[in-house]
Write an enzyme that holds these catalytic residues in place. Sequence first.
Site, PDB file in Angstrom:
ATOM      1  N   CYS A  57      -0.001   3.675   2.814  1.00  0.00           N
ATOM      2  CA  CYS A  57       0.514   3.177   4.098  1.00  0.00           C
ATOM      3  C   CYS A  57       1.999   3.485   4.214  1.00  0.00           C
ATOM      4  CB  CYS A  57       0.282   1.677   4.224  1.00  0.00           C
ATOM      5  SG  CYS A  57      -1.446   1.164   4.115  1.00  0.00           S
ATOM      6  N   CYS A  88       0.842  -1.206   0.000  1.00  0.00           N
ATOM      7  CA  CYS A  88       0.000   0.000   0.000  1.00  0.00           C
ATOM      8  C   CYS A  88       0.875   1.254   0.000  1.00  0.00           C
ATOM      9  CB  CYS A  88      -0.915  -0.023   1.224  1.00  0.00           C
ATOM     10  SG  CYS A  88      -1.830   1.508   1.500  1.00  0.00           S
TER      11      CYS A  88
END
Length: 188
Positions: free
Chosen positions: A76, A73
Site C-alpha cells: 500500500c 502494508c
Amino acid sequence: MTNNWSDTTTLSTRVRNLLIALGAIAISITIFLGLQTDTPSLSLEAQAEEATSLEVALRSEKPTFLEFYANWCTSCQAMAKDIGELKQTYGDRVNFVMLNVDNDKWLPEMLQYDVSSIPHFAFLDQEGKPIASVIGEQPRSILDRNLQALAQNETLPYESKQGARSSLESAKPTPSSKSEVEPRTHGR
C-alpha cells in the site's frame, strides 16, 4: 608591517565569515521555500485524510475507485505515490475512497467486497455497484488504464472476476459407514 598583515587577515576573515553567513541564509531560504510549495503530499496517511468519504462517493453519481489498505502494508505504501498521481489525473471524474482495514467500522464493507488481502481495489460504477476488483500491488499502467475506462464508463481492460466458491460445509466428506475412523476420533 605586522599591523598591515593583521589588517589583511582581519579583512579576509570578515569577508570569509560574511560569505559563510550569506550562504547559510541562502540555504535556509531555499529549504524554507521548498517546504512551502503547493505540491500535495502523496503519503498514504495524507491521501487517506483527503479521500472522499464512502457515503459521499456512493451518492455522487460518479464512478468510484475504492481502496482497502492499512498503514503497515508495504505494498500500500509503495503504491501511494502512483495512486496520488492518478487521483490528480482522474479525481474530477472518479471518486477515490480509502478504507483502512484496521478500523472495525469498515468490517461490513470488507465482507461486502470480499476483502481477504490488501491492497484490495474495487471499481464501482456510477450507481455504486461493483464492476471489478484487483488485489495486490498493481503496476501504475494497469490502474491507469482501468481508471481511464472507469471514467469513460467502458469495460475495464484489467479486472479480476471472482468465480464460484465452495463452502466449507459442503466440502466436508461424509463417512460411508460408522466403522470408518474419522480424523477427530483419532481411531477411538
